[in-house]
Design an enzyme around this catalytic site. Structure first.
Site, mmCIF file in Angstrom:
data_model
loop_
_atom_site.group_PDB
_atom_site.id
_atom_site.type_symbol
_atom_site.label_atom_id
_atom_site.label_comp_id
_atom_site.label_asym_id
_atom_site.label_seq_id
_atom_site.Cartn_x
_atom_site.Cartn_y
_atom_site.Cartn_z
ATOM 1 N N ARG A 1 -26.471 -11.923 -64.185
ATOM 2 C CA ARG A 1 -27.168 -12.132 -65.675
ATOM 3 C C ARG A 1 -28.427 -11.470 -64.909
ATOM 4 O O ARG A 1 -28.745 -12.406 -64.476
ATOM 5 C CB ARG A 1 -26.964 -14.145 -65.504
ATOM 6 C CG ARG A 1 -27.709 -14.653 -67.241
ATOM 7 C CD ARG A 1 -27.888 -15.905 -66.551
ATOM 8 N NE ARG A 1 -28.449 -15.869 -65.835
ATOM 9 C CZ ARG A 1 -29.501 -16.889 -64.982
ATOM 10 N NH1 ARG A 1 -28.305 -18.040 -64.576
ATOM 11 N NH2 ARG A 1 -30.177 -17.066 -64.617
ATOM 12 N N HIS B 1 -31.122 -17.995 -67.290
ATOM 13 C CA HIS B 1 -29.946 -18.869 -68.047
ATOM 14 C C HIS B 1 -30.039 -19.048 -69.234
ATOM 15 O O HIS B 1 -29.398 -18.523 -70.503
ATOM 16 C CB HIS B 1 -29.678 -20.585 -67.174
ATOM 17 C CG HIS B 1 -29.647 -21.187 -68.355
ATOM 18 N ND1 HIS B 1 -27.770 -21.160 -68.334
ATOM 19 C CD2 HIS B 1 -29.802 -21.785 -68.637
ATOM 20 C CE1 HIS B 1 -27.688 -22.116 -68.326
ATOM 21 N NE2 HIS B 1 -28.404 -22.527 -69.563
ATOM 22 N N TYR C 1 -35.097 -19.127 -58.037
ATOM 23 C CA TYR C 1 -34.027 -19.663 -57.227
ATOM 24 C C TYR C 1 -33.261 -18.266 -56.911
ATOM 25 O O TYR C 1 -32.110 -17.950 -55.846
ATOM 26 C CB TYR C 1 -32.701 -20.471 -57.995
ATOM 27 C CG TYR C 1 -32.132 -20.204 -59.114
ATOM 28 C CD1 TYR C 1 -31.726 -18.849 -59.486
ATOM 29 C CD2 TYR C 1 -33.427 -21.124 -60.257
ATOM 30 C CE1 TYR C 1 -31.247 -18.633 -61.192
ATOM 31 C CE2 TYR C 1 -33.009 -20.460 -61.593
ATOM 32 C CZ TYR C 1 -32.340 -18.981 -62.110
ATOM 33 O OH TYR C 1 -32.274 -18.866 -63.392
#
Lengths: 326, 372
Positions: B272, B276, B286
């Protein structure tokens, strides 16, 4: 008319549903050769074949998802949850998916699924089997929650549920399966969903109830008659959505109401009935509405359940309180 | 004396761990540099020149849709949007192997597959914005993008069983991510489809992150594909950045299922590259930019472009022209979505039950009376 048990009526309805519509299929844990743990589907696999009546792996969420997926191929599934106490495992399929399905697809797809499941206490099942969890599903828009009390209704309502394009949670009182018999008309017939039934007429007080408590209420009414109290018993038959007209007619006639449910008191169907009566028919009331429900504890272990469950005596006591109120 | 000589093997835990790790080599046909690394597999994929170009066009479409959607979301002109950048091969090249009659059960990131299946762009935008007309699928054999992770797997199993019972030459196929493999429904779906030998193909697009939780925190399993074995399914690991490998694996899985052999599970190794969702997610909280940059080198358009340019089938000019066409289609989609009537509360209630209850009917009448 033939006298049949509640469970015979349920088997007969499923037999007729399978015969009537080739899109009807039945599946669940042990419903095939074994006919279900209560024999509700006894003989149906032998009669209609393994493509129409079949076992599933042991996973309730899988059963619910499968029912939803099968609607894409125009099937009308009757899925069995072996005990309604296991419903938590399939809550997403019921409340998250099939209940919202028609809404989410803006009415372009329907979810004609019947979820059959036994509920209710008094038969010494192991824990987590016997709870009355109708409140969980009744508060979910998009589900019909049907809880028949008599063999004739069980058959007619189940056939209506199968014909309905809305998902129907069809809750069968475990205690009634073999403990009651009643006249059941022959052949295929439907009993309308959303229509309550005045199962006993009376003029002094309305006992509004459903499911297994209908019989407890009828027994209480017989006892009350000996004391000169003429109780009407209204069997809701469908607890969501409610038939408010029939409730209202009874309230207007008697002016005194007791609601009775097997479920715990908190946030129950009884509470909903009481609030609707308060909102719509309060001027007809001659006394505060009485309520009989199970205590607000976790459903107890088998040895104590008959102490805990609401009984005819509880209803009699509450009716007398309401009738004697000035 | 009778001899049982496999007991040692049963008790060899190290051997088991090695087998788990070694049992799932990754299928790759086109490498990062746009070179074919397996000519036989290429032949087996059997994509002719027109199909190669069509596949590239669909992947570029998806990339442009991503870029425009990201901008629209930033402008507040979309609602929920889950970026798809980097996952074009995993999503589009797999979807390309399925047919119109097959049933698609997507997750919320799988908008491009639905659009390729015929869901109009403006409906995708309406879905994102939260308008009920987005969810009218007409004759598209697709399901609403699933929000409850894993639910699409059990539903796909039911559709697959239905297709089998109707003797249709079609399959149901479902997508989730790496996080999705931790859900109970993920296993229940594969297990049900397996138990009924139902024609389903299940994808887990392992893009390394479920929002912020990295793949390694989802499971001890060295390969997500191993989870398919638990349900008895042929289970593959495929380079999810390689469109030819994705197409080949999907085509073979579909055929296996249509032939009556039961379901297949495919883990796609992808990434990805975006956030998100466009609802406030910042990946740098993160993961590092270096990691994103490393994966960006592997992204599918770079290698597919190289490969097709080498064949003389693609050029910057072709891509620019096509991008312009896609942009026009997207402009039209936005315009069409903007022109849709406001939703009505009375309609919400009417769409809840086919036959409304008494109280619901009263509410419908009330809202209708107020024009709502």
């Amino acid at each position: 008319m033939a006298q049949k048990t509640y469970i015979q009526a349920i088997t007969e309805a499923q037999d007729l549903a399978l015969a009537n519509d080739e899109n009807v299929v039945i599946f669940g844990e042990d419903v095939g050769k074994n006919g279900g743990v209560f024999r509700a589907t006894d003989g149906l696999q032998a009669k209609y074949g393994e493509d129409r009546v079949f076992n599933t792996p042991l996973a309730e969420s899988g059963i619910g998802g499968m029912a939803i997926g099968m609607t894409t191929q125009n099937y009308r599934p009757i899925m069995e949850i072996q005990f309604f106490g296991f419903v938590y495992e399939v809550m997403d399929s019921l409340a998250g998916q099939m209940a919202r399905g028609r809404f989410r697809f803006h009415g372009t797809r329907t979810f004609p699924i019947v979820v059959r499941s036994p509920y209710g206490g008094g038969t010494k099942t192991p824990e987590m089997h016997a709870d009355s969890l109708e409140g969980l599903v009744a508060q979910t828009p998009g589900l019909r929650v049907v809880m028949p009390a008599t063999p004739a209704d069980a058959k007619g309502l189940l056939l209506s549920a199968v014909e309905s394009n809305d998902p129907v949670i069809f809750l069968e009182n475990l205690r009634l399966y073999r403990s009651i018999r009643g006249d059941v008309p022959e052949g295929y017939y439907t009993t309308p969903l959303d229509k309550a039934n005045v199962i006993r007429e009376g003029k002094d007080v309305s006992i509004i109830t459903y499911g297994g408590m209908v019989h407890t209420s009828l027994a209480a009414a017989e006892e009350l008659a000996k004391d000169g109290i003429d109780a009407e018993v209204v069997d809701l038959r469908t607890v969501s959505p409610l038939d408010l007209d029939t409730i209202g007619e009874s309230v207007e006639k008697t002016g005194r109401v007791v609601v009775a449910q097997e479920a715990q008191r908190q946030a129950g169907i009884g509470a909903m009935v009481m609030s609707e009566i308060s909102e719509r028919f309060i001027m007809s009331l001659k006394a505060p509405i009485g309520r009989v429900a199970a205590p607000d504890s976790v459903y107890p272990f088998a040895l104590a359940e008959n102490e805990w469950l609401p009984k005819a005596d509880d209803i009699i006591e509450k009716v007398k309180e309401v009738v004697n109120f000035d | 004396m009778a001899v049982k000589d496999d007991n040692k093997q049963v008790l060899d835990f190290n051997l088991q761990m090695e087998k788990q790790t070694d049992s799932f080599p990754m299928l790759q046909v086109l490498n990062n540099d746009g070179e074919i690394v397996d000519e036989d597999a290429l032949k087996e994929a059997g994509l002719n020149e027109d199909q190669l170009v069509e596949l590239m066009k669909q992947m570029v479409f998806s990339r442009v849709l991503h870029e425009r959607s990201t901008k629209l979301a930033k402008q507040g002109r979309l609602g929920f949007y889950a970026p798809t950048i980097g996952e074009e091969a995993s999503q589009i090249a797999s979807n390309y192997a399925f047919e119109k009659g097959d049933w698609l059960f997507p997750g919320y990131r799988d908008i491009p597959q639905l659009v390729m299946k015929g869901w109009p762009i403006y409906k995708a935008f309406l879905w994102s914005r939260g308008h009920y007309e987005g969810n009218e699928f007409d004759d598209v054999n697709g399901w609403m993008p699933q929000i409850i992770i894993g639910a699409q797997y059990v539903e796909a199993a039911g559709a697959a069983l239905g297709l089998k019972m109707r003797k249709q030459p079609n399959v149901a196929y479902a997508y989730t991510g790496d996080g999705g493999t931790s859900q109970g429904d993920f296993y229940e779906g594969m297990n049900f489809a397996g138990a009924y030998n139902a024609p389903a193909v299940f994808f887990s697009q392992n893009n390394e992150y479920a929002i912020s939780t990295p793949r390694k925190l989802q499971t001890k399993a060295p390969h997500l594909a191993a989870k398919g074995w638990a349900a008895g399914l042929p289970s593959l690991v495929v380079d999810g950045m390689d469109p030819i490998a994705m197409y080949l694996a999907s085509k073979k899985a579909r055929q296996w299922a249509v032939d009556g052999n039961g379901p297949v599970f495919i883990e796609t190794i992808t990434n990805r590259l975006g956030a998100h969702s466009m609802s406030g997610d910042d990946p740098l909280r993160y993961r590092t930019q270096e990691e994103i940059d490393e994966w960006t080198k592997k992204e599918p358009l770079i290698r597919f472009r190289k490969y097709l340019e080498g064949l003389g089938l693609w050029s910057e000019e072709i891509e620019n022209d096509w991008t312009e066409v896609v942009n026009e289609q997207i402009d039209d989609g936005v315009k069409q979505a903007d022109g849709i009537d406001k939703q009505k509360i009375s309609d919400f209630i009417e769409q809840t039950l086919e036959v409304p209850g008494q109280a619901a009917q009263e509410q419908i009448n009330k809202f209708r009376g107020e024009g709502k």
